[in-house]
Write an enzyme that holds these catalytic residues in place. Structure first.
Site, PDB file in Angstrom:
ATOM      1  N   TYR A 159     109.457  66.609  30.820  1.00 28.38           N
ATOM      2  CA  TYR A 159     109.845  68.161  30.708  1.00 28.38           C
ATOM      3  C   TYR A 159     108.341  68.659  30.914  1.00 28.38           C
ATOM      4  CZ  TYR A 159     111.305  72.450  29.715  1.00 28.38           C
ATOM      5  OH  TYR A 159     111.513  74.149  29.284  1.00 28.38           O
ATOM      6  N   ASP A 162     103.462  82.142  24.610  1.00 27.01           N
ATOM      7  CA  ASP A 162     104.533  82.386  25.454  1.00 27.01           C
ATOM      8  C   ASP A 162     105.275  83.313  25.750  1.00 27.01           C
ATOM      9  OD1 ASP A 162     106.242  81.016  27.138  1.00 27.01           O
ATOM     10  OD2 ASP A 162     107.563  79.900  25.739  1.00 27.01           O
ATOM     11  N   ASP A 208     109.779  74.367  33.718  1.00 30.88           N
ATOM     12  CA  ASP A 208     110.506  75.621  33.084  1.00 30.88           C
ATOM     13  C   ASP A 208     109.877  76.639  34.027  1.00 30.88           C
ATOM     14  OD1 ASP A 208     110.519  77.810  31.843  1.00 30.88           O
ATOM     15  OD2 ASP A 208     109.642  77.049  29.793  1.00 30.88           O
ATOM     16  N   ASP A 222     110.539  79.867  33.792  1.00 31.22           N
ATOM     17  CA  ASP A 222     110.708  81.173  32.920  1.00 31.22           C
ATOM     18  C   ASP A 222     111.868  82.060  33.593  1.00 31.22           C
ATOM     19  OD1 ASP A 222     108.948  80.553  30.929  1.00 31.22           O
ATOM     20  OD2 ASP A 222     107.474  81.508  31.872  1.00 31.22           O
ATOM     21  N   HIS A 258     114.301  75.145  35.645  1.00 33.64           N
ATOM     22  CA  HIS A 258     115.108  75.986  35.020  1.00 33.64           C
ATOM     23  C   HIS A 258     114.624  77.521  35.088  1.00 33.64           C
ATOM     24  CE1 HIS A 258     113.406  76.261  31.133  1.00 33.64           C
ATOM     25  NE2 HIS A 258     113.113  75.123  31.058  1.00 33.64           N
ATOM     26  N   GLU A 284     115.734  81.363  33.851  1.00 36.57           N
ATOM     27  CA  GLU A 284     116.421  81.929  32.478  1.00 36.57           C
ATOM     28  C   GLU A 284     116.842  83.355  32.770  1.00 36.57           C
ATOM     29  OE1 GLU A 284     113.250  80.858  30.157  1.00 36.57           O
ATOM     30  OE2 GLU A 284     112.683  83.147  29.716  1.00 36.57           O
ATOM     31  N   CYS A 306     109.476  83.231  24.057  1.00 40.36           N
ATOM     32  CA  CYS A 306     110.034  82.037  23.529  1.00 40.36           C
ATOM     33  C   CYS A 306     111.548  82.280  22.983  1.00 40.36           C
ATOM     34  CB  CYS A 306     109.335  81.268  22.395  1.00 40.36           C
ATOM     35  SG  CYS A 306     110.223  80.275  21.425  1.00 40.36           S
ATOM     36  N   ARG A 361     119.290  78.821  32.629  1.00 38.90           N
ATOM     37  CA  ARG A 361     119.375  78.821  31.190  1.00 38.90           C
ATOM     38  C   ARG A 361     119.767  80.209  30.809  1.00 38.90           C
ATOM     39  NH1 ARG A 361     113.705  78.426  27.603  1.00 38.90           N
ATOM     40  NH2 ARG A 361     113.901  80.587  26.665  1.00 38.90           N
ATOM     41  N   GLU A 411     120.321  78.289  25.643  1.00 36.88           N
ATOM     42  CA  GLU A 411     119.189  78.169  24.545  1.00 36.88           C
ATOM     43  C   GLU A 411     119.570  78.718  23.366  1.00 36.88           C
ATOM     44  OE1 GLU A 411     116.457  77.455  23.725  1.00 36.88           O
ATOM     45  OE2 GLU A 411     114.910  78.476  24.433  1.00 36.88           O
ATOM     46  N   ASN A 431     117.976  71.881  23.828  1.00 40.47           N
ATOM     47  CA  ASN A 431     116.865  71.986  23.552  1.00 40.47           C
ATOM     48  C   ASN A 431     116.448  71.764  22.087  1.00 40.47           C
ATOM     49  OD1 ASN A 431     113.897  72.957  23.490  1.00 40.47           O
ATOM     50  ND2 ASN A 431     114.498  74.991  23.695  1.00 40.47           N
TER      51      ASN A 431
HETATM   52  C1  LIG Z   1     111.790  75.445  26.107  1.00 39.87           C
HETATM   53  C2  LIG Z   1     110.699  76.431  26.004  1.00 39.87           C
HETATM   54  O1  LIG Z   1     111.332  77.278  26.869  1.00 39.87           O
HETATM   55  C3  LIG Z   1     109.579  75.864  26.688  1.00 39.87           C
HETATM   56  O2  LIG Z   1     108.818  76.579  27.230  1.00 39.87           O
HETATM   57  O3  LIG Z   1     109.027  74.758  26.355  1.00 39.87           O
HETATM   58  C4  LIG Z   1     110.606  77.042  24.710  1.00 39.87           C
HETATM   59  C5  LIG Z   1     110.230  75.933  23.567  1.00 39.87           C
HETATM   60  C6  LIG Z   1     109.456  76.634  22.373  1.00 39.87           C
HETATM   61  O4  LIG Z   1     108.712  77.688  22.703  1.00 39.87           O
HETATM   62  O5  LIG Z   1     109.836  75.941  21.260  1.00 39.87           O
HETATM   63  C7  LIG Z   1     111.729  77.981  24.268  1.00 39.87           C
HETATM   64  O6  LIG Z   1     112.671  77.248  23.734  1.00 39.87           O
HETATM   65  O7  LIG Z   1     111.768  79.084  24.687  1.00 39.87           O
HETATM   66 MG   LIG Z   2     109.842  78.271  28.110  1.00 39.31          MG
END
Ligand SMILES: C[C@](O)(C(=O)O)[C@H](CC(=O)O)C(=O)O
Ligand SMILES: [Mg+2]
Length: 297
Positions: A48, A62, A89, A91, A116, A118, A126, A161, A191, A213
């Protein structure tokens, strides 16, 4: 040597087969190309590529600051050194539906097996933080529709997502999952599922594969592989696990140098030079080099 042997097309076919296999596909987050090689060596089904990890790697939170160019660059570096399929990812897809379409094509070119997108508003955050928001379901459906239409390799996996569970509740997440699957998403990523009951709701609602996740210190209970399998989950990601472990080890190492004046007491906690060289396949490089130098026409 230099790159992994299977082509991007082969890795995508393997990813599809894995999602259809009925066996849980385990995708730990690779925080760099080297860790992707380790994930492969340890027998996992895929890697991933996390937005949270890429942001953190760049010293950023993030919150949607990274660009498509940065995500694609990291994706290409990772995909080229591992035989495993990579899921990245993307976004929110970096803008409007047309941007989501371009995102898919750029990530196809990077050699990953899927991505993916979202349904958060831009700028995203996040999925386990409070205060996030989602766009209307129709807007998100347009995002997914554009992404699916833009794909050139039919095996490239497009995952949708939904962040709706933590914003509007599990019922809205279920409705959105159905709509995104209807728009052509190959995989649903619900999520911030709280517990097995949330996964059961999702599983009953859609026929396409679903993703769990298992990120730490968030809103989700950490379920083991057996439990996820029994819930009918098809793929699990451990997005930030290796980075968290590595950073914790780094903290300890720095403290040892500061406290004891040497790292000598930590040798047993380190990857040995020999294991690093083996992972990097130094031997093939020397063989190649010898052959080049001894080559005669
Ligand atoms: C899955 C996720 O989008 C990621 O960027 O890895 C994050 C993971 C995290 O911040 O723990 C998310 O769940 O938003
Ligand atoms: Mg992410």
């Amino acid at each position: 040597m230099l790159h992994a042997v299977p082509s991007a097309a082969q890795k995508r076919a393997a990813f599809r087969a894995g999602l259809d296999s009925g066996t849980l596909q385990r995708f730990p987050g690779a925080f760099n190309p080297l860790s992707a090689k380790l994930i492969e060596r340890r027998g996992f089904e895929g890697v991933y590529i996390s937005g949270a990890v890429l942001s953190a790697d760049l010293g950023l939170p993030d919150i949607g600051l990274t660009t498509l160019t940065e995500v694609a660059g990291r994706s290409q570096q990772i995909a080229r050194v591992t035989a495993l399929p990579a899921l990245v990812d993307a976004d929110t897809g970096f803008g409007e539906p047309m941007n989501a379409a371009r995102t898919v094509q750029v990530l196809e070119d990077a050699g990953v097996a899927g991505t993916h997108l979202e349904d958060q508003v831009n700028p995203k955050r996040c999925g386990h933080l409070d205060g996030k928001d989602v766009v209307d379901r129709d807007v998100a459906v347009r995002r997914i529709t554009a992404a699916v239409a833009a794909r050139r390799d039919p095996d490239f996996v497009i995952a949708a997502r939904t962040d709706a569970a933590a914003v509007h509740g599990i019922d809205d997440a279920v409705e959105r999952a159905k709509a995104y699957a209807g728009a052509g998403a190959d995989l649903i990523f619900p999520e911030a599922m709280r517990d097995p009951a949330d996964f059961e709701r999702l599983r009953a609602a859609v026929d396409v594969p679903i993703l769990a996740n298992m990120t730490e210190f968030g809103k989700s209970e950490l379920l083991d592989v057996k439990t996820l399998e029994s819930l009918g989950v098809n793929i699990v990601i451990y997005p930030v696990t290796l980075l968290r472990l590595a950073m914790h080890a780094a903290e300890k190492g720095l403290d040892a140098i500061t406290g004891q004046g040497t790292q000598a007491g930590l040798l047993d906690s380190m990857q040995h030079r020999r294991d690093l060289y083996e992972l990097l396949d130094y031997e093939s490089y020397s063989t190649f080099d010898e052959n080049v130098f001894t080559f005669r026409v």
